[in-house]
Design a protein around this motif. Structure first.
Motif, mmCIF file in Angstrom:
data_model
loop_
_atom_site.group_PDB
_atom_site.id
_atom_site.type_symbol
_atom_site.label_atom_id
_atom_site.label_comp_id
_atom_site.label_asym_id
_atom_site.label_seq_id
_atom_site.Cartn_x
_atom_site.Cartn_y
_atom_site.Cartn_z
ATOM 1 N N THR A 25 0.850 -1.192 0.000
ATOM 2 C CA THR A 25 0.000 0.000 0.000
ATOM 3 C C THR A 25 0.881 1.236 0.000
ATOM 4 O O THR A 25 2.034 1.200 0.457
ATOM 5 N N LEU A 26 0.332 2.325 -0.518
ATOM 6 C CA LEU A 26 1.037 3.602 -0.491
ATOM 7 C C LEU A 26 0.532 4.485 0.653
ATOM 8 O O LEU A 26 0.981 5.629 0.790
ATOM 9 N N ARG A 27 -0.350 3.945 1.456
ATOM 10 C CA ARG A 27 -0.867 4.711 2.583
ATOM 11 C C ARG A 27 0.216 4.897 3.643
ATOM 12 O O ARG A 27 1.007 3.986 3.922
ATOM 13 N N ARG A 30 -1.941 5.098 9.957
ATOM 14 C CA ARG A 30 -1.986 3.849 10.727
ATOM 15 C C ARG A 30 -3.234 3.051 10.334
ATOM 16 O O ARG A 30 -4.131 2.835 11.143
ATOM 17 N N TRP A 31 -3.267 2.596 9.098
ATOM 18 C CA TRP A 31 -4.425 1.861 8.591
ATOM 19 C C TRP A 31 -4.616 0.525 9.303
ATOM 20 O O TRP A 31 -5.709 -0.028 9.335
ATOM 21 N N TRP A 32 -3.559 -0.004 9.899
ATOM 22 C CA TRP A 32 -3.595 -1.303 10.559
ATOM 23 C C TRP A 32 -4.221 -1.241 11.950
ATOM 24 O O TRP A 32 -4.519 -2.276 12.552
ATOM 25 N N LEU A 33 -4.441 -0.027 12.480
ATOM 26 C CA LEU A 33 -4.927 0.099 13.847
ATOM 27 C C LEU A 33 -6.355 -0.418 14.002
ATOM 28 O O LEU A 33 -6.655 -1.140 14.962
ATOM 29 N N ALA A 34 -7.239 -0.069 13.083
ATOM 30 C CA ALA A 34 -8.637 -0.507 13.181
ATOM 31 C C ALA A 34 -8.759 -2.029 13.128
ATOM 32 O O ALA A 34 -9.441 -2.624 13.969
ATOM 33 N N PRO A 35 -8.104 -2.713 12.163
ATOM 34 C CA PRO A 35 -8.173 -4.183 12.185
ATOM 35 C C PRO A 35 -7.598 -4.790 13.457
ATOM 36 O O PRO A 35 -8.130 -5.781 13.964
ATOM 37 N N LEU A 36 -6.528 -4.201 13.978
ATOM 38 C CA LEU A 36 -5.917 -4.723 15.200
ATOM 39 C C LEU A 36 -6.863 -4.605 16.385
ATOM 40 O O LEU A 36 -7.046 -5.562 17.166
ATOM 41 N N LEU A 37 -7.500 -3.445 16.546
ATOM 42 C CA LEU A 37 -8.431 -3.252 17.647
ATOM 43 C C LEU A 37 -9.635 -4.179 17.514
ATOM 44 O O LEU A 37 -10.155 -4.681 18.521
ATOM 45 N N THR A 38 -10.071 -4.430 16.285
ATOM 46 C CA THR A 38 -11.194 -5.347 16.062
ATOM 47 C C THR A 38 -10.831 -6.758 16.502
ATOM 48 O O THR A 38 -11.614 -7.433 17.186
ATOM 49 N N ARG A 123 -12.177 -8.133 7.293
ATOM 50 C CA ARG A 123 -11.065 -7.183 7.193
ATOM 51 C C ARG A 123 -9.942 -7.480 8.192
ATOM 52 O O ARG A 123 -8.774 -7.451 7.839
ATOM 53 N N SER A 124 -10.330 -7.758 9.433
ATOM 54 C CA SER A 124 -9.317 -7.850 10.484
ATOM 55 C C SER A 124 -8.689 -9.224 10.622
ATOM 56 O O SER A 124 -7.533 -9.342 11.040
ATOM 57 N N VAL A 125 -9.437 -10.285 10.302
ATOM 58 C CA VAL A 125 -8.927 -11.641 10.476
ATOM 59 C C VAL A 125 -8.452 -12.239 9.149
ATOM 60 O O VAL A 125 -7.368 -12.827 9.073
ATOM 61 N N TRP A 126 -9.260 -12.066 8.104
ATOM 62 C CA TRP A 126 -8.914 -12.668 6.817
ATOM 63 C C TRP A 126 -8.237 -11.682 5.863
ATOM 64 O O TRP A 126 -7.852 -12.051 4.773
ATOM 65 N N PHE A 127 -8.119 -10.423 6.272
ATOM 66 C CA PHE A 127 -7.477 -9.393 5.446
ATOM 67 C C PHE A 127 -8.064 -9.348 4.034
ATOM 68 O O PHE A 127 -7.339 -9.374 3.050
ATOM 69 N N SER A 128 -9.382 -9.261 3.970
ATOM 70 C CA SER A 128 -10.054 -9.359 2.672
ATOM 71 C C SER A 128 -10.970 -8.166 2.399
ATOM 72 O O SER A 128 -12.188 -8.324 2.359
ATOM 73 N N PRO A 129 -10.422 -6.981 2.159
ATOM 74 C CA PRO A 129 -9.038 -6.553 2.405
ATOM 75 C C PRO A 129 -8.937 -5.960 3.807
ATOM 76 O O PRO A 129 -9.965 -5.653 4.422
ATOM 77 N N PRO A 130 -7.728 -5.758 4.348
ATOM 78 C CA PRO A 130 -7.608 -5.210 5.697
ATOM 79 C C PRO A 130 -8.005 -3.741 5.802
ATOM 80 O O PRO A 130 -8.390 -3.288 6.870
ATOM 81 N N ALA A 131 -7.925 -3.014 4.711
ATOM 82 C CA ALA A 131 -8.313 -1.591 4.720
ATOM 83 C C ALA A 131 -8.405 -1.113 3.276
ATOM 84 O O ALA A 131 -7.961 -1.794 2.341
ATOM 85 N N CYS A 132 -8.997 0.045 3.096
ATOM 86 C CA CYS A 132 -9.098 0.619 1.764
ATOM 87 C C CYS A 132 -7.698 0.910 1.215
ATOM 88 O O CYS A 132 -6.822 1.394 1.936
ATOM 89 N N ALA A 133 -7.502 0.613 -0.058
ATOM 90 C CA ALA A 133 -6.229 0.849 -0.744
ATOM 91 C C ALA A 133 -5.083 0.041 -0.162
ATOM 92 O O ALA A 133 -3.921 0.393 -0.312
ATOM 93 N N VAL A 134 -5.423 -1.093 0.493
ATOM 94 C CA VAL A 134 -4.406 -2.012 1.006
ATOM 95 C C VAL A 134 -4.671 -3.370 0.372
ATOM 96 O O VAL A 134 -5.755 -3.931 0.523
ATOM 97 N N ALA A 135 -3.681 -3.895 -0.315
ATOM 98 C CA ALA A 135 -3.869 -5.141 -1.049
ATOM 99 C C ALA A 135 -4.096 -6.306 -0.099
ATOM 100 O O ALA A 135 -3.437 -6.426 0.930
ATOM 101 N N GLU A 136 -5.047 -7.170 -0.459
ATOM 102 C CA GLU A 136 -5.263 -8.373 0.323
ATOM 103 C C GLU A 136 -4.303 -9.457 -0.155
ATOM 104 O O GLU A 136 -3.901 -9.484 -1.328
ATOM 105 N N PRO A 137 -3.910 -10.384 0.727
ATOM 106 C CA PRO A 137 -2.917 -11.390 0.348
ATOM 107 C C PRO A 137 -3.481 -12.544 -0.471
ATOM 108 O O PRO A 137 -2.715 -13.375 -0.954
#
Length: 274
Positions: A25-27, A30-38, A123-137
């Protein structure tokens, strides 16, 4: 006549037609914070509810008729005396089976298939996707057309069971207006149980399935004014479905924890009347 060339199979962000960007991602926020808190929030509830559902201790206060929602209804001979208002049609249960086994799987199904919770753990467990403009694996996407995700389509049926369970929880809250001498009484536990059941009802009826039942199949609202009015009420409540989803997880823990403290003798119930 030759067959048309086959289109390349989709492979997510790695598809041949997608731009080649090495970074995930080019973001820069802290886009990872919301999935982590979830993940942390859901994990706390799952661990707490699992432990409390299996311990079989301090779940009923006989003096005030406080029964934790994790054990309601208690229908087994293994239940402590006084906690089984609906009888005990089920015999003794081994410790491996929770006393609330009859409804817990349906409530779990209702929560897991809930439209908001799908978004949360996709979003938070399966990363599908984890956040907007963040590639899912993931390399491919099948949606909810195969096992296990095809079970998500059963959400409407879990909703009907959740209505029945909400009625049982309402009965438990009414039963909690009980004094130590057998008459009418109100304690802090009573208020906690009433608040919990009100919020549970709000979460249940704000469900998208309930909104569909109220007016999802209507072609002309003008011909069904009562259902239209109900649909508008549910639609208004539906805008708070996410907040209610999290709030009810908290109130379930608070209700159970308070009942546990009183039932174990750790604290005394704060009595307001009797």
């Amino acid at each position: 006549m030759s067959a048309p060339p086959k289109k390349p199979e989709s492979a997510g962000v790695g598809a041949p037609t997608r731009a080649r960007i090495a970074e995930r991602t080019l973001r820069t926020d802290r886009w990872w914070l919301a999935p982590l808190l979830t993940v942390l929030g859901l994990s706390v509830f799952v661990v707490y509810a699992s432990v409390r559902s299996w311990v079989r201790t301090a779940y009923f206060v006989e003096d005030y008729h406080y029964l934790t929602p994790f054990y309601s209804p208690c229908l087994s001979d293994s239940c402590v005396p006084g906690s089984s208002d609906f009888g005990t049609p089920i015999g003794e249960l081994p410790m491996i089976i929770p006393l609330g086994f009859l409804v817990l799987p349906f409530l779990l199904g209702f929560r897991l298939t809930c439209y908001y919770y799908r978004k949360a753990y996709y979003r938070s467990v399966w990363f599908s996707p984890p956040a907007c403009a963040v590639a899912e694996p993931h390399g491919t996407y099948t949606g909810e057309t195969r096992l296990p995700l095809i079970v998500q389509n059963a959400h409407r049926y879990f909703f009907y069971v959740a209505l029945v369970v909400s009625l049982i929880n309402t009965y438990d809250a009414i039963r909690a207006f009980h004094g130590a001498d057998g008459g009418f009484g109100i304690g802090l536990g009573t208020l906690i149980m009433v608040c919990n059941v009100i919020l549970l009802w709000a979460y249940t009826v704000s469900c998208h399935s309930c909104r569909h039942v109220m007016g999802g199949r209507l072609t002309h609202f003008s011909k069904h004014p009562i259902r239209y009015r109900l649909w508008t009420w549910v639609s208004t409540l539906n805008t708070r479905h996410m907040q209610l989803a999290w709030t009810t997880l908290a109130t379930l823990i608070i209700t159970d924890f308070y009942v546990m403290l009183v039932a174990s003798g750790t604290i005394s119930d704060l009595r307001l009347i009797n």
